[in-house]
Motif scaffolding. Sequence first.
Motif, PDB file in Angstrom:
ATOM      1  N   LEU A   1     -18.919   8.499  -5.691  1.00 32.22           N
ATOM      2  CA  LEU A   1     -17.532   8.130  -5.965  1.00 32.22           C
ATOM      3  C   LEU A   1     -16.726   8.011  -4.673  1.00 32.22           C
ATOM      4  N   LEU A   2     -16.909   8.972  -3.790  1.00 34.53           N
ATOM      5  CA  LEU A   2     -16.214   8.927  -2.499  1.00 34.53           C
ATOM      6  C   LEU A   2     -16.583   7.670  -1.723  1.00 34.53           C
ATOM      7  N   ALA A   3     -17.870   7.390  -1.674  1.00 33.47           N
ATOM      8  CA  ALA A   3     -18.337   6.246  -0.899  1.00 33.47           C
ATOM      9  C   ALA A   3     -17.925   4.922  -1.534  1.00 33.47           C
ATOM     10  N   ILE A   4     -17.780   4.888  -2.865  1.00 31.49           N
ATOM     11  CA  ILE A   4     -17.317   3.664  -3.523  1.00 31.49           C
ATOM     12  C   ILE A   4     -15.925   3.301  -3.029  1.00 31.49           C
ATOM     13  N   GLY A   5     -15.025   4.284  -3.006  1.00 35.70           N
ATOM     14  CA  GLY A   5     -13.675   4.020  -2.514  1.00 35.70           C
ATOM     15  C   GLY A   5     -13.657   3.610  -1.052  1.00 35.70           C
ATOM     16  N   LEU A   6     -14.483   4.279  -0.256  1.00 34.08           N
ATOM     17  CA  LEU A   6     -14.556   3.973   1.170  1.00 34.08           C
ATOM     18  C   LEU A   6     -15.114   2.572   1.393  1.00 34.08           C
TER      19      LEU A   6
ATOM     20  N   GLY B   1      -6.241  14.677  -4.150  1.00 28.77           N
ATOM     21  CA  GLY B   1      -6.626  14.541  -5.551  1.00 28.77           C
ATOM     22  C   GLY B   1      -7.026  15.872  -6.165  1.00 28.77           C
ATOM     23  N   ALA B   2      -7.777  16.678  -5.412  1.00 29.80           N
ATOM     24  CA  ALA B   2      -8.195  17.993  -5.905  1.00 29.80           C
ATOM     25  C   ALA B   2      -6.984  18.889  -6.144  1.00 29.80           C
ATOM     26  N   PHE B   3      -6.071  18.932  -5.170  1.00 28.40           N
ATOM     27  CA  PHE B   3      -4.874  19.758  -5.307  1.00 28.40           C
ATOM     28  C   PHE B   3      -4.018  19.314  -6.492  1.00 28.40           C
ATOM     29  N   LEU B   4      -3.788  18.015  -6.597  1.00 28.21           N
ATOM     30  CA  LEU B   4      -2.939  17.507  -7.671  1.00 28.21           C
ATOM     31  C   LEU B   4      -3.593  17.717  -9.035  1.00 28.21           C
ATOM     32  N   GLY B   5      -4.923  17.580  -9.104  1.00 27.55           N
ATOM     33  CA  GLY B   5      -5.618  17.827 -10.357  1.00 27.55           C
ATOM     34  C   GLY B   5      -5.444  19.267 -10.820  1.00 27.55           C
ATOM     35  N   VAL B   6      -5.618  20.215  -9.892  1.00 24.36           N
ATOM     36  CA  VAL B   6      -5.439  21.636 -10.230  1.00 24.36           C
ATOM     37  C   VAL B   6      -3.985  21.922 -10.587  1.00 24.36           C
ATOM     38  N   TYR B   7      -3.057  21.318  -9.844  1.00 26.35           N
ATOM     39  CA  TYR B   7      -1.620  21.537 -10.091  1.00 26.35           C
ATOM     40  C   TYR B   7      -1.216  21.031 -11.476  1.00 26.35           C
ATOM     41  N   PHE B   8      -1.615  19.812 -11.816  1.00 27.45           N
ATOM     42  CA  PHE B   8      -1.255  19.256 -13.119  1.00 27.45           C
ATOM     43  C   PHE B   8      -1.945  19.996 -14.256  1.00 27.45           C
ATOM     44  N   LEU B   9      -3.144  20.503 -14.005  1.00 26.43           N
ATOM     45  CA  LEU B   9      -3.835  21.316 -15.011  1.00 26.43           C
ATOM     46  C   LEU B   9      -3.050  22.593 -15.288  1.00 26.43           C
ATOM     47  N   SER B  10      -2.568  23.241 -14.217  1.00 25.13           N
ATOM     48  CA  SER B  10      -1.783  24.469 -14.394  1.00 25.13           C
ATOM     49  C   SER B  10      -0.434  24.179 -15.037  1.00 25.13           C
ATOM     50  N   LEU B  11       0.101  22.976 -14.792  1.00 26.05           N
ATOM     51  CA  LEU B  11       1.421  22.606 -15.300  1.00 26.05           C
ATOM     52  C   LEU B  11       1.367  22.209 -16.769  1.00 26.05           C
ATOM     53  N   THR B  12       0.328  21.458 -17.143  1.00 20.32           N
ATOM     54  CA  THR B  12       0.250  20.912 -18.504  1.00 20.32           C
ATOM     55  C   THR B  12      -0.787  21.612 -19.374  1.00 20.32           C
TER      56      THR B  12
ATOM     57  N   MET C   1      -6.058  11.918 -15.254  1.00 20.93           N
ATOM     58  CA  MET C   1      -5.404  10.612 -15.321  1.00 20.93           C
ATOM     59  C   MET C   1      -4.266  10.484 -14.309  1.00 20.93           C
ATOM     60  N   ILE C   2      -3.465  11.544 -14.173  1.00 20.58           N
ATOM     61  CA  ILE C   2      -2.249  11.455 -13.359  1.00 20.58           C
ATOM     62  C   ILE C   2      -2.544  11.577 -11.871  1.00 20.58           C
ATOM     63  N   ALA C   3      -3.396  12.535 -11.481  1.00 24.22           N
ATOM     64  CA  ALA C   3      -3.639  12.796 -10.056  1.00 24.22           C
ATOM     65  C   ALA C   3      -4.138  11.560  -9.308  1.00 24.22           C
ATOM     66  N   PRO C   4      -5.145  10.807  -9.824  1.00 22.84           N
ATOM     67  CA  PRO C   4      -5.565   9.601  -9.095  1.00 22.84           C
ATOM     68  C   PRO C   4      -4.450   8.572  -8.964  1.00 22.84           C
ATOM     69  N   LEU C   5      -3.570   8.474  -9.974  1.00 17.26           N
ATOM     70  CA  LEU C   5      -2.459   7.528  -9.893  1.00 17.26           C
ATOM     71  C   LEU C   5      -1.493   7.921  -8.768  1.00 17.26           C
ATOM     72  N   VAL C   6      -1.232   9.219  -8.643  1.00 18.92           N
ATOM     73  CA  VAL C   6      -0.341   9.684  -7.575  1.00 18.92           C
ATOM     74  C   VAL C   6      -0.976   9.449  -6.207  1.00 18.92           C
ATOM     75  N   VAL C   7      -2.262   9.774  -6.084  1.00 14.49           N
ATOM     76  CA  VAL C   7      -2.962   9.548  -4.814  1.00 14.49           C
ATOM     77  C   VAL C   7      -3.004   8.060  -4.494  1.00 14.49           C
ATOM     78  N   GLY C   8      -3.260   7.233  -5.510  1.00 15.90           N
ATOM     79  CA  GLY C   8      -3.250   5.791  -5.308  1.00 15.90           C
ATOM     80  C   GLY C   8      -1.892   5.289  -4.849  1.00 15.90           C
TER      81      GLY C   8
ATOM     82  N   ALA D   1      -7.183   5.741  -4.856  1.00 20.16           N
ATOM     83  CA  ALA D   1      -7.144   6.351  -6.185  1.00 20.16           C
ATOM     84  C   ALA D   1      -8.528   6.875  -6.579  1.00 20.16           C
ATOM     85  N   ILE D   2      -9.585   6.130  -6.239  1.00 21.37           N
ATOM     86  CA  ILE D   2     -10.943   6.579  -6.530  1.00 21.37           C
ATOM     87  C   ILE D   2     -11.270   7.838  -5.721  1.00 21.37           C
ATOM     88  N   ALA D   3     -10.782   7.897  -4.474  1.00 18.42           N
ATOM     89  CA  ALA D   3     -10.961   9.121  -3.683  1.00 18.42           C
ATOM     90  C   ALA D   3     -10.256  10.290  -4.353  1.00 18.42           C
ATOM     91  N   GLY D   4      -9.037  10.045  -4.870  1.00 18.20           N
ATOM     92  CA  GLY D   4      -8.316  11.093  -5.588  1.00 18.20           C
ATOM     93  C   GLY D   4      -9.039  11.528  -6.841  1.00 18.20           C
TER      94      GLY D   4
END
Length: 294
Positions: A25-30, A51-62, A70-77, A203-206
């Motif tokens: 996945l990482l290499a696809i984005g690169l 992406g990792a931080f935002l994923g954990v943050y949104f998980l704790s929030l919601t 869904m949200i974290a890759p959009l924010v990173v993108g 976004a794919i990296a996120g």
Amino acid sequence: MTDITLNLFMLQLVTGVALGAVYALLAIGLSLIFGMLTVVNFAHGAFFMMGAFLGVYFLSLTGSFVLGLMIAPLVVGAIGLLAERFLVRPLYGRGIDYPLLLTFGLSYVLIDVARVLFGIEGLPSSTPAALRGAVNLGFGHFPLYRLFLIGATAVVSVGLWLFLEKTRYGLIIRAGSRDSEIVRVLGVDIAKVWFLVFGLGTAIAGLSGVLAAPTRAVNPEMGIPVLAESFVVTVVGGMGSLPGAVVAGLLVGVVFSLTSLFAPEFAELSIFVLMALVLLIRPQGFFGKAGALG
């Protein structure tokens, strides 16, 4: 060595495929960004970390892993879109080293932003409740979440292939990667295409960061070793090649995992040895084209 059974070997092999799914996945984005823009994105590991931080943050929030996914890759993108528009775009046409150095500096900016927002220790992460437990594969029990990682990578890879091969926009992207001047002459705003491709790649990296978060420590520096590993995968598969990114990602994951089983002290070294061997035999990588950096 004598204690290694066939079942243990098979479990380690599948573990390598799961690890390789993250690498792929990482290499696809690169590869997507390089193949279209000829930009070597040294901030890719930092986007993975965000992406990792935002994923954990949104998980704790919601309380919902799906929403975070869904949200974290959009924010990173979106961060990637801003980076392309205001930082990378002015450097097009000035040589490959200019955006390389800029994205290298951007990665450290993003790391410091993560330190300020989330602290230097990072955030605790855990496997989503619905994906905990293990599945009996016949030769042993394997974590359900790692199987989910493999499946998610397959879905993203197939979806991206269908988008690039079967849609009008994918045709424009592929044509622009081969001859941007011809595409511009045909009336396509190539700058908008570059803009969207850079956002999609980040976004794919996120997304890979969100998926990897439950399997590793989430801290501001987590993207640094991942960046080196993703470049190994990209070089082995061929710079700019999406099929190469998938094949090489899985291969690198398996090599790392099996080396960890037989000679754990050489596990980190093994992937670089693999890269050296591939470059000696085929300098452009498995699916790359000679002179891609020329």
